[in-house]
Design an enzyme around this catalytic site. Structure first.
Site, PDB file in Angstrom:
ATOM      1  CE  LYS A 220       2.128  -0.063   0.815  1.00 24.52           C
ATOM      2  NZ  LYS A 220       2.343  -1.374   1.455  1.00 24.52           N
TER       3      LYS A 220
ATOM      4  CB  THR B 247       7.907   0.300   3.986  1.00 23.13           C
ATOM      5  OG1 THR B 247       8.404  -0.413   5.075  1.00 23.13           O
ATOM      6  CG2 THR B 247       7.724   1.730   4.373  1.00 23.13           C
TER       7      THR B 247
ATOM      8  CD  GLU C 175       1.814  -0.317  10.767  1.00 22.22           C
ATOM      9  OE1 GLU C 175       1.441  -1.280  10.135  1.00 22.22           O
ATOM     10  OE2 GLU C 175       2.832  -0.308  11.482  1.00 22.22           O
TER      11      GLU C 175
END
Lengths: 413, 413
Positions: free
Chosen positions: B180, B191, B277
Site C-alpha cells: 500500500k 506511507t 497522490e
C-alpha cells in the site's frame, strides 16, 4: 540598546560605492536587465557559489577570479539569459563582457566579477551587451542601488534590499545588500543572487570566513522548493572607506561586524522565502535541543522543506503529525519521546505525544499569518525541540500552493 | 526465454500461505481495515523498516521481534490508526493485539509480527480489535490475498498485488507480494507497507540480505513527495513449502531468487509511485555513466524528486533545464560537459548543451504517457548519462499536480 540601525540606500549606503541598473534588451519585456555595482577603490572581495555540478559560466568566471585575487572593484550582473549550458561560446561571451566593462570603466579586467540569471541554455545577447555597456556606466550613481536591484530580478514580485549601520571607533560602519530569488523560478529562470557591500576595513581571509558563516545562517537556511540553481551566488565587497581601523583578527569588532552581516543576509534570505513562487506566507522553523547547530539545521530545513508540511500550512491545517514525521526523517538521531512541537503560541506535542489544543484558534493563527505576508512581515512560527542538547538553528520557507504548480507547469515556450 | 511468469494469487500464491482481510471498525468509512497473512509452518522472516526517528509502535515491535527470532508465522496489519506518537499505551495496545491473535490462532506470540497505517497520534481502537480478531481468523483462506490487500490500503486508488513463479530443481518456486502507499497521504495517513511471501527454502541471513538489496532497488528508489512515514515497513516470509533444496549460500539459485524478488518489489514500488497522490503519470529516471550504483541512484532520485521537474512534466513541458539543474545539485561530482539527457526518444541535451529537437512531438509524448498511466502502464522515461563510469540506477516517481495540493491542504479534522 540597539546594536545597529536600518538605513536607506541598499548597496550604495556604505561609503564609496555607486550602482546602476538599465534595460539593454536582454529581457523581452523591456524591463531593466543589466546591473553594475562599483567600488570607488579596490575592495576586498569574497564569494559563496552554488555547489551544483551544472554551473553558469559567470559562476565559474567569478570563482576563478576570486581564487587568484581577493579583491575587486565591480560586479556586473545580467538578467534574462543564464549563460549556463552554453559551452565554449559562453566562456568567450563572459570574457568579452568583462573586457567591455573594463575598457568603459578604465580599470583592470581582473577587478571585475560577473553574475547572470535567466533562461538556462541561452547565451548572453552580446549585441545588447556591446551597445548597452556605456549607458550602464553613464548611469552609475550614489543612489543607484534601487535601479541595480530592479535589474537583477526576474519573476520576483518585490525587490529585496537592506542597509544597516553601526558604530566602530565612533565612526559609522555600514553594510548594504540586494538580492533576487523566488524559487528556481519560472521557465528555467535561476534562483538566488545576493550582492553585499560594506565600507568596513577587513582582511580578505576574515571577510571570506564571515561571508560563508553568514550564508549558512541565512541563504543556506531557506528553501522554496528544494531546487538549487546553477547560478546561485553571493558576492561581498569590503572597501574600507568607513576609515575605521582594519579588522585583521577575531575579536569584539569582528564579531560585531559578522552579526550585522548575518542580519543583512537573513533579511534578504527571508525576503526571498517570503517571495517564494505561489507563497501566501513565510514559515520560520526554530529547532532547539540538538547535539549541535548542524543537526538542528538539518531538522529545521527538513521540516520547512517538507511538501506535506508546506501544503498543510497553505490549507491552514495545524497538522503536528506532518511536522513530527518530517523531523523524524531528517537523518538526525533523537529520542521521539522528547519531541516537543509548538505552533505559534500553541503547544501541540510534548514528550512525543499530541496534546489537546484549541484547534480553531490555531487555524485562525495560520490564517492571520498568511494575510500579513506581504504587509507586516507576519510569519508562521514552528518551534521544535528534539532533546536536551545545546544545538539550535533556524530555517525559513514558504507554503506550497496551487499557484506554485501553476507557475511551474507552464510551458517553457 | 522468460525467467519467470506472472501468476495470480498475490501473497497466497506461494504454497502454504493463507490470508484474510475484514472490516472491524477502525475506519469510519466501514471499509476493510484489518489484514492477516499466515504461513502454515514457521517461516524465515526478515524486515526492512523506516529509518525515521518518529516510529510507529508496530514498527518497533516487529523490529524487536525479528532481532530476537528470525522466523514468524503471522503478520497482523491494521489500517485507520497508525499507533504512532501514542506512548506507553500504544505499546500495551500492540502487545495485547499480538496476544489476542496468538490465542485465536493457537500459536506462540513470538511468531507474530505487526504493522499499522493510518492517522498518526491515534491509538488502535482496541474494542474493535478485541471483537474483530476471531472474525479475521475465521476468514483465512488460500484465496485471501485480495481481501488482505484491500484491508491495508487507506487513500490508495488501486490495490497493489503481484505473484511470480520460476523453476528450481524442476519444481515451482513462487514469490507473492501486496503493498500500500500513495504519498505520505491524506491527513496524517502513513506511507508504505509491503508484505512478501515465498515458498522458497532459504537461510535467514541470505533472505534478510536479499530483502535489503531488493528494497534498495525498488521501494527505496521511489519518491512521491520526499516525505518518509513513521510506519514504512517491508516484511518478507519464506516458508520452504516449495520443497526445493534449501538455498544457504550465494550462487546461481540465490541469484535467480533475488532477481525474482527484486522484480516483485519493483512491480509493487512502481504501482505505489503510479498511484501517487494527484499523479497523472509514472516517471522513470535511468541514470548511467556514474562511478558507482550509489552515485547513479542519488542522481536518479534527485531528478525524480525535484518539484520543478515534476511540475514541468505535469505541464507536459520538455524542460531539459530543470532535469540538468536537478542532476547538478544531487551531491554527486560530474563533468557538466559530459551531461546527456534523453526524454523518451528525444535527445535533448548532449555534451552539456541543449540540442534542437521536435518540441511539439516531445510534448505529445508527455501527453500520451499520462493518458495511459492507469491503463497500459505507460511511463515518462528520462535517461541521463553523467560520464563514462559503469554505475547505473533507476528511480521512479510521479508528476506534481494541482490535486496533490488539494489532497494535502485539507484539514485533518
Amino acid at each position: 540598546m540597539t546594536k545597529w540601525q536600518e538605513i536607506t540606500g541598499g548597496v550604495t549606503a556604505p561609503k564609496g560605492y555607486q550602482a546602476s541598473g538599465v534595460s539593454v534588451g536582454f529581457k523581452r519585456s523591456g524591463r531593466p536587465d543589466l546591473a553594475l555595482i562599483l567600488s570607488d577603490v579596490e575592495a576586498i572581495a569574497a564569494g559563496v557559489f552554488t555547489n551544483s555540478q551544472m554551473r553558469s559560466v559567470s559562476i565559474d568566471y567569478s570563482r576563478q577570479r576570486l581564487r587568484i585575487k581577493h579583491s575587486a572593484r565591480a560586479i556586473l550582473c545580467n538578467s534574462g539569459q543564464a549563460n549556463t549550458g552554453t559551452g565554449k561560446q559562453g566562456i568567450l561571451d563572459a570574457e568579452e563582457s568583462a573586457q567591455l566593462l573594463a575598457k568603459e570603466l578604465g580599470i583592470d579586467i581582473e577587478l571585475i566579477l560577473l553574475a547572470s540569471t535567466g533562461v538556462i541554455g541561452q547565451r548572453i545577447n552580446m549585441g545588447a551587451m556591446r551597445s548597452g555597456i556605456n549607458y550602464l556606466v553613464a548611469e552609475l550613481s550614489k543612489d543607484g542601488s534601487d535601479a541595480a536591484s530592479q535589474a537583477i530580478i526576474t519573476t520576483d514580485l518585490v525587490k529585496k534590499s537592506i542597509a544597516l549601520e553601526m558604530m566602530i571607533d565612533d565612526r559609522p560602519v555600514r553594510i548594504g545588500g540586494i538580492a533576487k530569488g523566488s524559487g528556481m523560478i519560472h521557465p528555467n529562470m535561476a534562483t538566488m543572487l545576493a550582492f553585499i557591500t560594506t565600507d568596513a576595513a577587513i582582511s580578505p581571509h576574515l571577510w571570506q570566513e564571515m561571508l560563508i558563516r553568514s550564508a549558512n545562517r541565512s541563504f543556506n537556511s531557506i528553501t522554496v522548493d528544494g531546487d538549487t540553481s546553477p547560478n546561485d551566488c553571493l558576492i561581498g565587497l569590503a572597501n574600507g572607506q568607513s576609515r575605521t581601523h582594519a579588522i585583521t583578527e577575531k575579536g569584539k569588532d569582528a564579531d560585531k561586524l559578522e552579526e550585522m552581516l548575518t542580519a543583512v543576509c537573513q533579511h534578504l534570505a527571508k525576503a526571498i522565502a517570503r517571495d517564494g513562487e505561489g507563497a501566501t506566507c513565510l514559515i520560520e522553523v526554530q529547532v532547539t535541543g540538538a547535539v549541535n547547530e548542524k543537526s538542528a539545521c538539518q531538522v529545521a530545513k527538513t521540516i520547512v522543506g517538507s511538501s506535506l508540511v508546506k501544503a498543510a500550512i497553505f490549507g491552514r491545517d495545524p497538522n503536528w503529525g506532518r511536522i513530527a514525521a518530517a523531523a523524524g526523517r531528517a537523518g538526525v538521531q533523537f529520542d521521539q519521546d522528547l519531541l516537543r512541537i509548538q505552533l505559534g503560541d500553541f503547544l501541540i506535542m510534548e514528550n512525543g505525544q499530541p496534546l489537546e489544543f484549541d484547534r480553531m484558534a490555531a487555524i485562525a493563527y495560520l490564517g492571520q499569518a498568511s494575510q500579513g505576508a506581504y504587509l507586516q512581515g507576519d510569519i508562521v512560527l514552528i518551534q521544535v525541540s528534539i532533546g536536551h542538547g545545546c544545538g539550535k538553528s533556524v530555517a525559513w520557507g514558504c507554503d506550497l500552493s496551487y499557484d506554485y504548480i501553476k507557475i511551474n507547469s507552464n510551458y517553457t515556450t
